[in-house]
Scaffold this motif. Structure first.
Motif, PDB file in Angstrom:
ATOM      1  N   MET A 166      37.680   8.673  -6.391  1.00  0.00           N
ATOM      2  CA  MET A 166      36.816   7.729  -5.678  1.00  0.00           C
ATOM      3  C   MET A 166      35.671   7.243  -6.567  1.00  0.00           C
ATOM      4  O   MET A 166      34.978   8.035  -7.207  1.00  0.00           O
ATOM      5  N   ASP A 167      35.492   5.938  -6.597  1.00  0.00           N
ATOM      6  CA  ASP A 167      34.402   5.338  -7.366  1.00  0.00           C
ATOM      7  C   ASP A 167      33.713   4.306  -6.475  1.00  0.00           C
ATOM      8  O   ASP A 167      34.265   3.232  -6.213  1.00  0.00           O
ATOM      9  N   ASN A 168      32.528   4.637  -5.990  1.00  0.00           N
ATOM     10  CA  ASN A 168      31.799   3.737  -5.105  1.00  0.00           C
ATOM     11  C   ASN A 168      31.196   2.546  -5.841  1.00  0.00           C
ATOM     12  O   ASN A 168      30.804   1.567  -5.223  1.00  0.00           O
ATOM     13  N   ARG A 169      31.097   2.641  -7.148  1.00  0.00           N
ATOM     14  CA  ARG A 169      30.531   1.558  -7.975  1.00  0.00           C
ATOM     15  C   ARG A 169      29.211   1.040  -7.386  1.00  0.00           C
ATOM     16  O   ARG A 169      29.058  -0.132  -7.069  1.00  0.00           O
ATOM     17  N   TYR A 170      28.264   1.947  -7.253  1.00  0.00           N
ATOM     18  CA  TYR A 170      26.938   1.607  -6.721  1.00  0.00           C
ATOM     19  C   TYR A 170      26.258   0.609  -7.663  1.00  0.00           C
ATOM     20  O   TYR A 170      26.272   0.780  -8.883  1.00  0.00           O
ATOM     21  N   HIS A 171      25.633  -0.397  -7.091  1.00  0.00           N
ATOM     22  CA  HIS A 171      24.960  -1.397  -7.916  1.00  0.00           C
ATOM     23  C   HIS A 171      23.927  -2.164  -7.093  1.00  0.00           C
ATOM     24  O   HIS A 171      23.767  -1.921  -5.907  1.00  0.00           O
ATOM     25  N   ARG A 172      23.228  -3.067  -7.740  1.00  0.00           N
ATOM     26  CA  ARG A 172      22.266  -3.976  -7.106  1.00  0.00           C
ATOM     27  C   ARG A 172      21.161  -3.230  -6.350  1.00  0.00           C
ATOM     28  O   ARG A 172      20.883  -3.499  -5.187  1.00  0.00           O
ATOM     29  N   PHE A 173      20.508  -2.292  -7.014  1.00  0.00           N
ATOM     30  CA  PHE A 173      19.404  -1.550  -6.401  1.00  0.00           C
ATOM     31  C   PHE A 173      18.122  -2.388  -6.466  1.00  0.00           C
ATOM     32  O   PHE A 173      17.760  -2.893  -7.534  1.00  0.00           O
ATOM     33  N   TYR A 174      17.438  -2.517  -5.351  1.00  0.00           N
ATOM     34  CA  TYR A 174      16.140  -3.208  -5.359  1.00  0.00           C
ATOM     35  C   TYR A 174      15.324  -2.789  -4.141  1.00  0.00           C
ATOM     36  O   TYR A 174      15.865  -2.371  -3.116  1.00  0.00           O
ATOM     37  N   VAL A 175      14.008  -2.888  -4.277  1.00  0.00           N
ATOM     38  CA  VAL A 175      13.097  -2.551  -3.187  1.00  0.00           C
ATOM     39  C   VAL A 175      12.822  -3.806  -2.368  1.00  0.00           C
ATOM     40  O   VAL A 175      12.569  -4.880  -2.914  1.00  0.00           O
ATOM     41  N   ASP A 176      12.886  -3.664  -1.061  1.00  0.00           N
ATOM     42  CA  ASP A 176      12.654  -4.781  -0.148  1.00  0.00           C
ATOM     43  C   ASP A 176      11.191  -5.218  -0.236  1.00  0.00           C
ATOM     44  O   ASP A 176      10.293  -4.431   0.044  1.00  0.00           O
ATOM     45  N   PRO A 177      10.908  -6.468  -0.626  1.00  0.00           N
ATOM     46  CA  PRO A 177       9.512  -6.904  -0.750  1.00  0.00           C
ATOM     47  C   PRO A 177       8.771  -6.970   0.584  1.00  0.00           C
ATOM     48  O   PRO A 177       7.544  -6.942   0.616  1.00  0.00           O
ATOM     49  N   LYS A 219      14.532   5.199  -8.401  1.00  0.00           N
ATOM     50  CA  LYS A 219      14.986   6.450  -9.026  1.00  0.00           C
ATOM     51  C   LYS A 219      15.239   7.523  -7.978  1.00  0.00           C
ATOM     52  O   LYS A 219      16.211   8.287  -8.068  1.00  0.00           O
ATOM     53  N   LYS A 220      14.365   7.600  -6.964  1.00  0.00           N
ATOM     54  CA  LYS A 220      14.547   8.568  -5.887  1.00  0.00           C
ATOM     55  C   LYS A 220      15.843   8.310  -5.137  1.00  0.00           C
ATOM     56  O   LYS A 220      16.590   9.229  -4.791  1.00  0.00           O
ATOM     57  N   CYS A 221      16.102   7.033  -4.851  1.00  0.00           N
ATOM     58  CA  CYS A 221      17.320   6.659  -4.134  1.00  0.00           C
ATOM     59  C   CYS A 221      18.557   7.097  -4.910  1.00  0.00           C
ATOM     60  O   CYS A 221      19.480   7.699  -4.357  1.00  0.00           O
ATOM     61  N   LYS A 222      18.563   6.821  -6.207  1.00  0.00           N
ATOM     62  CA  LYS A 222      19.708   7.205  -7.034  1.00  0.00           C
ATOM     63  C   LYS A 222      19.849   8.725  -7.105  1.00  0.00           C
ATOM     64  O   LYS A 222      20.975   9.249  -7.113  1.00  0.00           O
ATOM     65  N   THR A 281       0.827  -1.221   0.000  1.00  0.00           N
ATOM     66  CA  THR A 281       0.000   0.000   0.000  1.00  0.00           C
ATOM     67  C   THR A 281       0.858   1.267   0.000  1.00  0.00           C
ATOM     68  O   THR A 281       0.314   2.372   0.060  1.00  0.00           O
ATOM     69  N   PHE A 282       2.174   1.109  -0.050  1.00  0.00           N
ATOM     70  CA  PHE A 282       3.044   2.285  -0.070  1.00  0.00           C
ATOM     71  C   PHE A 282       2.806   3.041  -1.374  1.00  0.00           C
ATOM     72  O   PHE A 282       2.781   2.433  -2.458  1.00  0.00           O
ATOM     73  N   PRO A 283       2.614   4.371  -1.319  1.00  0.00           N
ATOM     74  CA  PRO A 283       2.179   5.124  -2.505  1.00  0.00           C
ATOM     75  C   PRO A 283       3.207   5.299  -3.611  1.00  0.00           C
ATOM     76  O   PRO A 283       2.850   5.711  -4.718  1.00  0.00           O
ATOM     77  N   ILE A 284       4.466   5.005  -3.356  1.00  0.00           N
ATOM     78  CA  ILE A 284       5.497   5.192  -4.384  1.00  0.00           C
ATOM     79  C   ILE A 284       5.874   3.837  -4.966  1.00  0.00           C
ATOM     80  O   ILE A 284       6.265   2.916  -4.235  1.00  0.00           O
ATOM     81  N   ALA A 285       5.752   3.692  -6.280  1.00  0.00           N
ATOM     82  CA  ALA A 285       6.041   2.427  -6.960  1.00  0.00           C
ATOM     83  C   ALA A 285       7.521   2.072  -6.822  1.00  0.00           C
ATOM     84  O   ALA A 285       8.371   2.963  -6.745  1.00  0.00           O
TER      85      ALA A 285
END
Length: 227
Positions: free
Chosen positions: A158-169, A89-92, A79-83
């Motif tokens: 510095m390169d953090n190499r951000y990866h593996r973004f996913y929403v916790d089910p 996208k917001k996190c990034k 029921t969280f309003p943000i898909a």
């Protein structure tokens, strides 16, 4: 010279617990009920593994293994309003925006008023009761701490190499992601001269928890997942 940085953490495992009904809640009012989902999956497992009316269903040691379809089903019931895709996208966008902390160009409203920054050795124990307060650095202390030194001046490559973004089910207002940071110490850091050393940090797990207004309510960083 290459320096490998790592942290060691102690993980404690609890004894096996049988839970008849589980409901997972999270900040921002989102809530996912798992009782009906588990019942449905258990019935499907029984039908798939039984070869006769008297044969017992397969019992998976340690519990259910969720596949991508299962996780998608849980997120669809949120029921969280943000898909999920918009939350990622917001996190990034927050990661990119934080480059403006040093020069003051960042829009501080991306952080909730009750924002907390938590990391190993920063933030205290996780609350064990409903309504317990999350410790850690508040919004003002977090921004002030980051403005007290400039990592990019000390490690311009510095390169953090951000990866593996996913929403916790199970917590659909939370985005998880990982880093594998590499950098070279070629600039001054808090009065210290550059050493020229190359750094390779171990893989780390980060997460951002958002409220229903799309602001970051909690930022967890620095949890090493491999040495």
């Amino acid at each position: 010279m290459k320096v490998q940085l790592s942290f060691a953490f102690l993980f404690a495992s609890s004894s096996t617990t049988v839970i008849a009904f589980l409901s997972v809640g999270q900040e921002g009012g989102a809530r996912c009920s798992l009782s009906s989902f588990v019942a449905t999956r258990t019935a499907a497992l029984t039908a798939a593994t039984s070869t006769s009316e008297t044969q017992s269903p397969e019992i998976l040691p340690g519990g259910m293994i969720f596949d991508e379809a299962d996780e998608a089903e849980l997120l669809a019931k949120s029921t969280f309003p943000i898909a999920p895709e918009d939350l990622i996208k917001k996190c990034k966008s927050v990661i990119v925006a934080q480059a403006g902390i040093q020069d003051g160009t960042i829009d501080e409203s991306i952080y909730a008023d009750d924002f907390k920054f938590v990391a190993p050795f920063i933030g205290g124990p996780t609350p064990r009761e409903d309504g317990g307060q999350v410790e850690g650095l508040d919004k003002k202390a977090y921004l002030s701490a980051l403005r007290s030194f400039d990592l990019l001046q000390a490690f311009p490559d510095m390169d953090n190499r951000y990866h593996r973004f996913y929403v916790d089910p199970f917590e659909p207002n939370r985005v998880w992601f990982q880093t594998r940071c590499i950098a070279t110490h070629t600039g001054e850091l808090m009065g210290g001269s550059p050493t020229g050393k190359s750094l390779e940090l171990p893989p780390q797990s980060f997460s951002m928890v958002f409220n229903e207004q799309g602001q970051v309510a909690k930022f967890d960083v620095g949890y090493v997942i491999d040495r």
